[in-house]
Design a protein around this motif. Structure first.
Motif, PDB file in Angstrom:
ATOM      1  N   UNK A   1       0.809  -1.214   0.000  1.00 54.99           N
ATOM      2  CA  UNK A   1       0.000   0.000   0.000  1.00 54.99           C
ATOM      3  C   UNK A   1       0.843   1.264   0.000  1.00 54.99           C
ATOM      4  N   UNK A   2       2.072   1.188   0.481  1.00 58.29           N
ATOM      5  CA  UNK A   2       2.948   2.360   0.473  1.00 58.29           C
ATOM      6  C   UNK A   2       3.523   2.631  -0.913  1.00 58.29           C
ATOM      7  N   UNK A   3       3.663   1.588  -1.706  1.00 59.73           N
ATOM      8  CA  UNK A   3       4.217   1.714  -3.060  1.00 59.73           C
ATOM      9  C   UNK A   3       3.514   0.689  -3.945  1.00 59.73           C
ATOM     10  N   UNK A   4       2.253   0.946  -4.287  1.00 61.45           N
ATOM     11  CA  UNK A   4       1.427  -0.115  -4.881  1.00 61.45           C
ATOM     12  C   UNK A   4       1.646  -0.375  -6.363  1.00 61.45           C
ATOM     13  N   UNK A   5       2.191   0.576  -7.094  1.00 59.28           N
ATOM     14  CA  UNK A   5       2.245   0.457  -8.560  1.00 59.28           C
ATOM     15  C   UNK A   5       3.678   0.571  -9.053  1.00 59.28           C
ATOM     16  N   UNK A   6       4.056  -0.387  -9.906  1.00 62.36           N
ATOM     17  CA  UNK A   6       5.377  -0.372 -10.506  1.00 62.36           C
ATOM     18  C   UNK A   6       5.307   0.150 -11.935  1.00 62.36           C
ATOM     19  N   UNK A   7       5.436  -0.749 -12.889  1.00 64.05           N
ATOM     20  CA  UNK A   7       5.398  -0.351 -14.285  1.00 64.05           C
ATOM     21  C   UNK A   7       3.957  -0.150 -14.757  1.00 64.05           C
ATOM     22  N   UNK A   8       3.832   0.407 -15.930  1.00 69.58           N
ATOM     23  CA  UNK A   8       2.522   0.608 -16.529  1.00 69.58           C
ATOM     24  C   UNK A   8       2.681   0.939 -17.995  1.00 69.58           C
ATOM     25  N   UNK A   9       1.567   1.064 -18.674  1.00 68.36           N
ATOM     26  CA  UNK A   9       1.638   1.391 -20.087  1.00 68.36           C
ATOM     27  C   UNK A   9       0.312   1.869 -20.615  1.00 68.36           C
ATOM     28  N   UNK A  10       0.363   2.530 -21.769  1.00 66.75           N
ATOM     29  CA  UNK A  10      -0.817   2.945 -22.514  1.00 66.75           C
ATOM     30  C   UNK A  10      -0.564   2.650 -23.990  1.00 66.75           C
ATOM     31  N   UNK A  11      -1.631   2.558 -24.781  1.00 66.37           N
ATOM     32  CA  UNK A  11      -1.431   2.313 -26.196  1.00 66.37           C
ATOM     33  C   UNK A  11      -2.681   2.523 -27.005  1.00 66.37           C
ATOM     34  N   UNK A  12      -2.484   2.495 -28.333  1.00 68.51           N
ATOM     35  CA  UNK A  12      -3.580   2.658 -29.275  1.00 68.51           C
ATOM     36  C   UNK A  12      -3.276   1.847 -30.521  1.00 68.51           C
ATOM     37  N   UNK A  13      -4.316   1.256 -31.106  1.00 61.37           N
ATOM     38  CA  UNK A  13      -4.186   0.584 -32.391  1.00 61.37           C
ATOM     39  C   UNK A  13      -5.472   0.780 -33.180  1.00 61.37           C
ATOM     40  N   UNK A  14      -5.358   1.277 -34.390  1.00 60.16           N
ATOM     41  CA  UNK A  14      -6.526   1.563 -35.194  1.00 60.16           C
ATOM     42  C   UNK A  14      -6.728   0.642 -36.370  1.00 60.16           C
ATOM     43  N   UNK A  15      -5.989  -0.501 -36.399  1.00 60.48           N
ATOM     44  CA  UNK A  15      -6.073  -1.371 -37.578  1.00 60.48           C
ATOM     45  C   UNK A  15      -6.405  -2.825 -37.274  1.00 60.48           C
ATOM     46  N   UNK A  16      -6.085  -3.330 -36.090  1.00 58.87           N
ATOM     47  CA  UNK A  16      -6.195  -4.757 -35.817  1.00 58.87           C
ATOM     48  C   UNK A  16      -7.510  -5.102 -35.115  1.00 58.87           C
ATOM     49  N   UNK A  17      -8.163  -6.168 -35.578  1.00 58.99           N
ATOM     50  CA  UNK A  17      -9.347  -6.678 -34.896  1.00 58.99           C
ATOM     51  C   UNK A  17      -8.953  -7.493 -33.672  1.00 58.99           C
ATOM     52  N   UNK A  18      -7.922  -8.314 -33.811  1.00 63.92           N
ATOM     53  CA  UNK A  18      -7.343  -9.036 -32.673  1.00 63.92           C
ATOM     54  C   UNK A  18      -5.978  -8.439 -32.412  1.00 63.92           C
ATOM     55  N   UNK A  19      -5.801  -7.926 -31.218  1.00 64.84           N
ATOM     56  CA  UNK A  19      -4.672  -7.057 -30.880  1.00 64.84           C
ATOM     57  C   UNK A  19      -4.029  -7.591 -29.607  1.00 64.84           C
ATOM     58  N   UNK A  20      -2.721  -7.817 -29.639  1.00 67.76           N
ATOM     59  CA  UNK A  20      -2.013  -8.353 -28.469  1.00 67.76           C
ATOM     60  C   UNK A  20      -0.856  -7.427 -28.103  1.00 67.76           C
ATOM     61  N   UNK A  21      -1.151  -6.342 -27.410  1.00 68.29           N
ATOM     62  CA  UNK A  21      -0.072  -5.437 -27.021  1.00 68.29           C
ATOM     63  C   UNK A  21       0.701  -5.950 -25.811  1.00 68.29           C
ATOM     64  N   UNK A  22       1.964  -5.568 -25.727  1.00 70.97           N
ATOM     65  CA  UNK A  22       2.720  -5.732 -24.479  1.00 70.97           C
ATOM     66  C   UNK A  22       2.341  -4.578 -23.568  1.00 70.97           C
ATOM     67  N   UNK A  23       1.753  -4.900 -22.429  1.00 67.42           N
ATOM     68  CA  UNK A  23       1.269  -3.871 -21.517  1.00 67.42           C
ATOM     69  C   UNK A  23       2.417  -3.151 -20.830  1.00 67.42           C
ATOM     70  N   UNK A  24       3.417  -3.913 -20.418  1.00 67.13           N
ATOM     71  CA  UNK A  24       4.624  -3.394 -19.761  1.00 67.13           C
ATOM     72  C   UNK A  24       5.544  -4.575 -19.524  1.00 67.13           C
ATOM     73  N   UNK A  25       6.750  -4.327 -19.061  1.00 67.68           N
ATOM     74  CA  UNK A  25       7.644  -5.378 -18.577  1.00 67.68           C
ATOM     75  C   UNK A  25       7.674  -5.290 -17.062  1.00 67.68           C
ATOM     76  N   UNK A  26       7.245  -6.359 -16.390  1.00 64.63           N
ATOM     77  CA  UNK A  26       7.123  -6.314 -14.932  1.00 64.63           C
ATOM     78  C   UNK A  26       8.484  -6.072 -14.279  1.00 64.63           C
TER      79      UNK A  26
END
Length: 221
Positions: A109-134
Motif C-alpha cells: 500500500x505504500x508503493x502499490x504500482x510499478x510499471x505501466x503502459x498505454x497504447x492505441x491501435x486503429x487497424x487490428x481486430x485481434x490485438x495483443x499489445x505488451x502492456x509493460x515489462x514487470x
C-alpha cells in the motif's frame, strides 16, 4: 503472500457525467483500482463515500492528437480500514462509458504500482499489445481497454474480464491477470472485436517488499 482479488461492485455503465458504484466492503489493507473506459476524453475526479481515500491517477490514454479515438484510465486508492463505501468518477461533461472498481489484497500500500503502459491501435481486430515489462517477482497486471467502434469485446485467456458494450458507440473491458507474474518479464493481453480502434491502459500491482535477513539474534561483537 500472493496478490488476491477481493470484493468488488458491478460495472457501472451510463452516458452521464457521474458514475457511482454500488456499496461494497473491501477487506482491510486493500488497494482499490478504478478502471475507466469512455467514448471520448474527459477530465475526471475520483471520490468515495465515508472517509475520503487518496485517489491517484496511474495511467491515462487520451486522444491528445485528435486522431486516436477512445479513452482509458486507471486510478488507485489504498483502503486500509476495510469499511463499506461507494466509489464515484465525476467527469467534466457527460460521456458514454464505464467505471469498474476492483479491490486487491497482498499489495504494497505504500508503493502499490510499478510499471505501466498505454497504447492505441486503429487497424487490428485481434490485438495483443505488451502492456509493460514487470519489475519485480509476483506482481499482478490490471488493465482497461476501449473499442471506439462499439463492437463486442473479448479478452483472452489468463485474465478475468468485465466487458461492456454500448452498440455502435463504444465498448471495452476492464481486466486483471488471474495469477501473479512469477519473475520480471513482458506482460501482454489479447483483445478481440469485430472492428478496430483500440485504446488501453495497464498497471503493475506490486507485492510488499520482503524483509531482509536480520541475523539469528546473536549479539554482534
Amino acid at each position: 503472500m500472493p496478490i488476491n482479488a477481493g470484493a468488488a461492485p458491478a460495472i457501472v455503465s451510463n452516458n452521464i457525467a457521474t458514475k457511482t458504484t454500488a456499496s461494497f466492503t473491501p477487506a482491510s489493507s486493500s488497494l482499490l483500482v478504478a478502471c475507466i473506459s469512455l467514448e471520448g476524453a474527459r477530465l475526471i475526479s475520483m471520490s468515495n463515500s465515508g472517509t475520503a481515500l487518496t485517489w491517484t491517477l496511474r495511467q491515462e490514454k487520451t486522444n491528445v492528437s485528435g486522431t486516436e479515438d477512445g479513452y482509458a484510465s486507471i486510478f488507485t486508492a489504498p483502503a486500509p480500514s476495510g469499511a463499506s463505501l461507494t466509489v464515484t468518477a465525476t467527469l467534466n461533461a457527460a460521456e458514454d462509458g464505464i467505471l469498474k472498481v476492483y479491490s486487491f489484497t497482498g499489495v504494497d500500500l505504500a508503493n502499490p504500482v510499478g510499471q505501466g503502459g498505454i497504447g492505441y491501435n486503429g487497424t487490428l481486430l485481434t490485438y495483443t499489445p505488451t502492456l509493460y515489462t514487470s519489475s519485480v517477482p509476483n506482481s499482478r497486471a490490471v488493465g482497461v481497454a476501449t473499442n471506439y467502434s462499439g463492437s463486442s469485446v473479448t479478452i483472452g485467456s489468463g485474465y478475468t474480464s468485465h466487458p461492456y458494450q454500448i452498440p455502435s458507440i463504444v465498448s471495452g473491458a476492464a481486466f486483471y491477470a488471474n495469477a501473479d507474474t512469477p519473475s520480471p518479464a513482458p506482460v501482454s493481453v489479447t483483445m478481440s472485436a469485430t472492428a478496430s480502434r483500440w485504446a488501453w491502459a495497464a498497471i503493475e500491482l506490486l507485492p510488499p517488499v520482503a524483509a531482509g535477513f536480520t541475523g539469528w539474534g546473536f549479539p554482534v561483537k
